[in-house]
Structure formats: C-alpha cells, structure tokens
Design a protein around this motif. Structure first.
Motif, short mmCIF file in Angstrom:
data_model
loop_
_atom_site.label_atom_id
_atom_site.label_comp_id
_atom_site.label_asym_id
_atom_site.label_seq_id
_atom_site.Cartn_x
_atom_site.Cartn_y
_atom_site.Cartn_z
N PHE A 161 -20.73 -9.20 -9.96
CA PHE A 161 -22.18 -9.14 -10.00
C PHE A 161 -22.63 -9.03 -11.45
CE2 PHE A 161 -26.39 -8.52 -8.52
CZ PHE A 161 -26.98 -7.63 -9.40
N SER A 162 -21.98 -8.14 -12.18
CA SER A 162 -22.26 -7.99 -13.61
C SER A 162 -21.06 -7.32 -14.27
CB SER A 162 -23.52 -7.17 -13.85
OG SER A 162 -23.35 -5.86 -13.37
N ILE A 163 -20.98 -7.48 -15.57
CA ILE A 163 -19.90 -6.85 -16.35
C ILE A 163 -20.53 -5.88 -17.35
CG2 ILE A 163 -17.93 -7.17 -17.86
CD1 ILE A 163 -17.55 -9.94 -16.71
N ASN A 164 -20.08 -4.67 -17.33
CA ASN A 164 -20.58 -3.66 -18.25
C ASN A 164 -19.78 -3.76 -19.56
OD1 ASN A 164 -22.36 -2.89 -16.22
ND2 ASN A 164 -20.92 -1.41 -15.40
N ALA A 165 -19.07 -2.75 -19.93
CA ALA A 165 -18.30 -2.78 -21.18
C ALA A 165 -17.08 -3.69 -21.03
CB ALA A 165 -17.86 -1.38 -21.57
N MET A 166 -16.72 -4.32 -22.14
CA MET A 166 -15.49 -5.12 -22.22
C MET A 166 -14.76 -4.70 -23.49
SD MET A 166 -16.87 -8.89 -21.11
CE MET A 166 -15.29 -9.47 -20.46
N GLY A 167 -13.47 -4.96 -23.50
CA GLY A 167 -12.74 -4.57 -24.70
C GLY A 167 -11.38 -5.22 -24.81
N TRP A 168 -10.85 -5.15 -26.01
CA TRP A 168 -9.48 -5.58 -26.29
C TRP A 168 -8.63 -4.36 -26.64
CZ3 TRP A 168 -7.76 -10.32 -25.27
CH2 TRP A 168 -8.69 -11.36 -25.17
N TYR A 169 -7.45 -4.32 -26.08
CA TYR A 169 -6.50 -3.25 -26.34
C TYR A 169 -5.18 -3.91 -26.71
CZ TYR A 169 -9.91 -0.26 -24.05
OH TYR A 169 -11.07 0.40 -23.73
N ARG A 170 -4.30 -3.16 -27.36
CA ARG A 170 -3.00 -3.72 -27.70
C ARG A 170 -1.91 -2.68 -27.55
NH1 ARG A 170 -3.93 -4.61 -34.24
NH2 ARG A 170 -3.81 -2.38 -34.86
N GLN A 171 -0.72 -3.18 -27.32
CA GLN A 171 0.43 -2.29 -27.19
C GLN A 171 1.61 -2.91 -27.91
OE1 GLN A 171 1.48 -1.23 -23.16
NE2 GLN A 171 2.58 0.59 -23.87
N ALA A 172 2.06 -2.22 -28.94
CA ALA A 172 3.23 -2.65 -29.69
C ALA A 172 4.47 -2.03 -29.07
CB ALA A 172 3.09 -2.24 -31.15
N PRO A 173 5.64 -2.62 -29.30
CA PRO A 173 6.87 -2.07 -28.73
C PRO A 173 7.07 -0.61 -29.11
CG PRO A 173 7.29 -4.24 -29.63
CD PRO A 173 5.89 -3.87 -30.04
N GLY A 174 7.34 0.22 -28.11
CA GLY A 174 7.60 1.62 -28.36
C GLY A 174 6.37 2.46 -28.63
N LYS A 175 5.20 1.86 -28.53
CA LYS A 175 3.96 2.59 -28.80
C LYS A 175 3.04 2.57 -27.58
CE LYS A 175 3.88 1.88 -33.79
NZ LYS A 175 3.03 1.48 -34.96
N GLN A 176 2.08 3.49 -27.59
CA GLN A 176 1.11 3.53 -26.50
C GLN A 176 0.05 2.45 -26.69
OE1 GLN A 176 -0.40 7.58 -26.42
NE2 GLN A 176 1.14 8.17 -24.91
N ARG A 177 -0.56 2.07 -25.59
CA ARG A 177 -1.66 1.12 -25.66
C ARG A 177 -2.82 1.77 -26.41
NH1 ARG A 177 -3.32 -2.21 -20.34
NH2 ARG A 177 -1.05 -2.48 -20.45
N GLU A 178 -3.44 1.00 -27.30
CA GLU A 178 -4.56 1.53 -28.08
C GLU A 178 -5.75 0.59 -28.03
OE1 GLU A 178 -3.57 1.80 -32.23
OE2 GLU A 178 -3.08 -0.33 -32.40
N SER A 179 -6.92 1.16 -28.21
CA SER A 179 -8.13 0.37 -28.25
C SER A 179 -8.24 -0.36 -29.58
CB SER A 179 -9.35 1.27 -28.04
OG SER A 179 -10.54 0.52 -28.19
N VAL A 180 -8.57 -1.63 -29.52
CA VAL A 180 -8.77 -2.43 -30.73
C VAL A 180 -10.26 -2.60 -31.00
CG1 VAL A 180 -8.44 -4.70 -31.78
CG2 VAL A 180 -6.61 -3.68 -30.38
N ALA A 181 -10.99 -3.04 -29.98
CA ALA A 181 -12.43 -3.27 -30.13
C ALA A 181 -13.08 -3.27 -28.76
CB ALA A 181 -12.70 -4.59 -30.84
N THR A 182 -14.30 -2.77 -28.69
CA THR A 182 -15.04 -2.77 -27.45
C THR A 182 -16.45 -3.29 -27.69
OG1 THR A 182 -15.75 -0.48 -27.75
CG2 THR A 182 -13.73 -0.84 -26.48
N ILE A 183 -17.07 -3.77 -26.62
CA ILE A 183 -18.44 -4.30 -26.71
C ILE A 183 -19.16 -4.00 -25.41
CG2 ILE A 183 -17.66 -6.60 -25.95
CD1 ILE A 183 -19.87 -7.75 -27.83
N THR A 184 -20.39 -3.50 -25.54
CA THR A 184 -21.19 -3.20 -24.35
C THR A 184 -21.90 -4.46 -23.87
OG1 THR A 184 -23.21 -2.70 -25.58
CG2 THR A 184 -21.60 -0.91 -25.31
N SER A 185 -22.53 -4.37 -22.72
CA SER A 185 -23.27 -5.50 -22.19
C SER A 185 -24.44 -5.87 -23.08
CB SER A 185 -23.77 -5.20 -20.77
OG SER A 185 -24.56 -4.03 -20.77
N ALA A 186 -24.93 -4.91 -23.85
CA ALA A 186 -26.04 -5.17 -24.77
C ALA A 186 -25.56 -5.68 -26.12
CB ALA A 186 -26.85 -3.89 -24.97
N GLY A 187 -24.24 -5.70 -26.32
CA GLY A 187 -23.71 -6.25 -27.56
C GLY A 187 -23.33 -5.24 -28.63
#
Length: 120
Positions: free
Chosen positions: A29-55
């Motif tokens: 119906f709609s998408i609120n926040a979106m984001g990119w995350y990354r996970q390197a070998p042996g490391k936890q997943r981390e947030s790279v960048a996020t964007i709200t529906s308003a930009g």
C-alpha cells in the motif's frame, strides 16, 4: 506478500563507483522508511544509510560524503550511489523496507543481499 530484490553489486577497484538498486513488489500500500545495510565477514550487520518516505536521509559516519541514498516512490525503488569506494566497504549489502501492506499491516522486509567487493 512483499519481495525486495537488490542488484548492482560487483567487483570494483578502490576509488571506483557502484550503484545499488532495490525493487519492491507485491501487496504494497505504501512504503515508510527504507535503508541499506551491510555485513562484512565476521562482523555484525550495520546500517549504511536510511531514507524516510519524505526523503530525509541519514548516513553512517564511515560513508558520509561518499554514498548517496535515494528512492523513487512511484516505482517502489531504492538506490545507493557509492563513490570513492574503499576496501573496507567490502560486504554483502541488504536493502530494507518498512511496508504498509494492502492488508493494512506494517511489516519489515529484507532483500536477498548483493555482494560488493572493493580491491586495493
């Protein structure tokens, strides 16, 4: 219900650029926040960048000034332009979306991940 498909990863030399894309489809119906995350070998997943529906955007300190997140709400698409890549950017990159479905539920979805490898 909802699928996220990420693409655009690959092998690039340090200093190079890549553009990741993520396409959302399904009972959206709609998408609120979106984001990119990354996970390197042996490391936890981390947030790279996020964007709200308003930009409104937010970046990890490690990528500020090099990466740009954007979205196309009409296409339910998310992008990450990555410039001046460094070997430490090597990771599997995942897209994420908080979706209000056509059934009116609010649910969190992840894409399948795309590998980014930066050689020195």
């Amino acid at each position: 219900q909802v699928q996220l498909v990420a693409s655009g990863g690959g092998l690039v030399q340090a200093g190079g650029s890549l553009r990741l894309s993520c396409a959302a489809s399904g009972k959206i119906f709609s998408i609120n926040a979106m984001g990119w995350y990354r996970q390197a070998p042996g490391k936890q997943r981390e947030s790279v960048a996020t964007i709200t529906s308003a930009g409104s955007t937010a970046y990890a300190d490690s990528v500020k000034g090099r990466f740009t997140i954007s979205r196309d709400n009409a296409k339910n698409a998310l992008y990450l332009q990555m410039n001046s890549l460094k070997p430490e950017d090597t990771a599997v990159y995942y897209c994420n979306a908080v979706v209000r479905t056509t059934g009116w539920a609010v649910e969190n979805y992840w894409g399948q991940g795309t590998q980014v490898t930066v050689s020195s």
